[in-house]
Design a protein around this motif. Structure first.
Motif, PDB file in Angstrom:
ATOM      1  N   GLY A 152     -52.400  55.486  52.858  1.00 28.80           N
ATOM      2  CA  GLY A 152     -52.830  56.328  53.971  1.00 28.80           C
ATOM      3  C   GLY A 152     -51.655  56.998  54.651  1.00 28.80           C
ATOM      4  N   LYS A 153     -50.534  56.287  54.747  1.00 30.79           N
ATOM      5  CA  LYS A 153     -49.315  56.852  55.334  1.00 30.79           C
ATOM      6  C   LYS A 153     -48.778  57.973  54.449  1.00 30.79           C
ATOM      7  N   TRP A 154     -48.885  57.807  53.129  1.00 33.03           N
ATOM      8  CA  TRP A 154     -48.452  58.865  52.219  1.00 33.03           C
ATOM      9  C   TRP A 154     -49.251  60.144  52.457  1.00 33.03           C
ATOM     10  N   VAL A 155     -50.566  59.987  52.609  1.00 33.81           N
ATOM     11  CA  VAL A 155     -51.422  61.145  52.865  1.00 33.81           C
ATOM     12  C   VAL A 155     -50.995  61.837  54.161  1.00 33.81           C
ATOM     13  N   GLN A 156     -50.747  61.059  55.194  1.00 33.96           N
ATOM     14  CA  GLN A 156     -50.340  61.603  56.490  1.00 33.96           C
ATOM     15  C   GLN A 156     -49.028  62.367  56.386  1.00 33.96           C
ATOM     16  N   LEU A 157     -48.033  61.775  55.724  1.00 33.53           N
ATOM     17  CA  LEU A 157     -46.729  62.416  55.610  1.00 33.53           C
ATOM     18  C   LEU A 157     -46.813  63.712  54.818  1.00 33.53           C
ATOM     19  N   LEU A 158     -47.593  63.713  53.746  1.00 32.95           N
ATOM     20  CA  LEU A 158     -47.740  64.931  52.958  1.00 32.95           C
ATOM     21  C   LEU A 158     -48.335  66.048  53.814  1.00 32.95           C
ATOM     22  N   LYS A 159     -49.313  65.706  54.645  1.00 34.57           N
ATOM     23  CA  LYS A 159     -49.940  66.697  55.522  1.00 34.57           C
ATOM     24  C   LYS A 159     -48.968  67.189  56.585  1.00 34.57           C
ATOM     25  N   ALA A 190     -58.444  57.616  53.538  1.00 33.54           N
ATOM     26  CA  ALA A 190     -57.574  58.255  54.530  1.00 33.54           C
ATOM     27  C   ALA A 190     -57.679  59.777  54.523  1.00 33.54           C
ATOM     28  N   ALA A 191     -57.935  60.372  53.374  1.00 30.44           N
ATOM     29  CA  ALA A 191     -57.847  61.829  53.224  1.00 30.44           C
ATOM     30  C   ALA A 191     -58.720  62.626  54.187  1.00 30.44           C
ATOM     31  N   PRO A 192     -59.988  62.264  54.416  1.00 32.46           N
ATOM     32  CA  PRO A 192     -60.823  63.080  55.314  1.00 32.46           C
ATOM     33  C   PRO A 192     -60.255  63.208  56.728  1.00 32.46           C
ATOM     34  N   SER A 193     -59.546  62.183  57.190  1.00 38.37           N
ATOM     35  CA  SER A 193     -58.965  62.247  58.531  1.00 38.37           C
ATOM     36  C   SER A 193     -57.914  63.344  58.651  1.00 38.37           C
TER      37      SER A 193
END
Length: 330
Positions: A152-159, A190-193
């Motif tokens: 989930g942290k990876w998704v956040q950082l990429l965004k 995590a992605a939809p957030s």
């Protein structure tokens, strides 16, 4: 000296000498197996193995003197993992170092008695390798790299670094990533957030990598997550080149970032991957049971940003990210 005293003296020596020789014979050379996940000629492999051998030396274990190390290189090949796991178990070593989930899974099918130290392995509890982090409970223990929630942290950082990403493809090889279901669920949750949709892109070779990345680039808003696993590391040059060619930002392991990927967020840095296993191997060689050695988790995570790649992709990395980064590649 009286004749009787002389006989007693030599008689005692005759008893003592064989005992001393027998004690020396019992000091056998200990045997350690190493099942590597990468190819032997990979530039990442040898520095990590050198660090491992040096770390063992700090505990008095010297190769060729009181320890023998048998190396096998799985090269991210499921067949080789099984073949070499069988070879190492057949050698009956005192302990085996396993350097990936695939290596652990292959060894675990063959032995529940030979101690195995893993470093690193993703979510060993979630994969069923150990009963708990505090009390592993079997013949395995070691060092974890990520829990699934970290994805989930990876998704956040990429965004944060690439705000335009609305679609993310997850590149992984299901044959070398037994933890894939755990990670995929965490990414999908995590992605939809962050306003993203997820496409799972299982691949098995270079052609599959090229096809999956090209497919992700057919529409705008694409990005990539490259699983932390041996296949991604072994094929990093192909992954990085295809991502840059198609203009896709990606997050993965440090070796990908240093090869030209955009960013990584990792719990273990560089050659520490295998060196950190030395204390546990030392304790097992001295009689400790892996069941009683708690699985250790990272205490610090390292954020690496490849600024050169960001510029090539037309991205401006926020200052807040650069200030948090442990390493910026320019």
């Amino acid at each position: 000296m009286k004749r009787r005293d002389v006989l007693l003296l030599f008689g005692g020596a005759a008893v003592a000498w064989p005992l001393a020789g027998h004690a020396q014979q019992r000091e056998r050379v200990r045997r350690v197996g190493v099942l590597m996940s990468l190819p032997e000629n990979d530039p990442v492999s040898q520095p990590r193995l050198t660090a491992f051998v040096q770390a063992l030396g700090h505990f008095g274990w010297v190769e060729g003197k009181n320890i023998r190390i048998d190396y096998r290189f799985g090269a991210s090949d499921p067949i080789l993992f099984k073949t070499y796991a069988a070879e190492l178990v057949g050698l009956m070593p005192d302990v085996i170092l396993a350097t990936s989930s695939s290596a652990v899974a292959a060894l675990r099918q063959l032995t529940r008695t030979i101690p195995i130290v893993f470093s690193p392995v993703a979510d060993p509890v979630g994969q069923g390798f150990v009963q708990s982090l505090a009390r592993p409970g079997g013949n395995l223990t070691g060092f974890s790299s990520y829990d699934a929630e970290l994805m989930g942290k990876w998704v956040q950082l990429l965004k944060e670094v690439a705000p335009s990403v609305t679609r993310v493809a997850v590149i992984f090889n299901p044959d070398t990533a037994p933890h894939a279901p755990l990670y995929n669920r965490a990414i999908e949750a995590a992605a939809p957030s962050f306003g993203m949709t997820v496409t799972l892109a299982p691949v098995h070779d270079d052609a599959g990598i090229e096809a999956a990345i090209a497919a992700q680039a057919r529409e705008p808003g694409g990005g990539l997550i490259n699983f932390p696993e041996s296949f991604s590391v072994t094929h990093r040059d192909v992954i990085v080149a295809a991502a840059l060619r198609h203009g896709l930002p990606q997050i993965g392991q440090p070796s990908l970032t240093r090869a030209g990927g955009l960013m990584s967020y990792d719990g273990v840095i560089g050659d520490e991957y295998y060196a950190q296993a030395a204390p546990y191997i030392d304790r097992i060689l001295k009689g400790a049971s892996p069941a009683d050695l708690p699985v250790q988790q990272p205490t610090k995570y390292s954020l690496i940003i490849n600024l050169k790649t960001a510029k090539a992709l037309g991205l401006t990395v926020p200052q807040s990210i650069l200030q948090r980064a442990d390493e910026v590649i320019e």
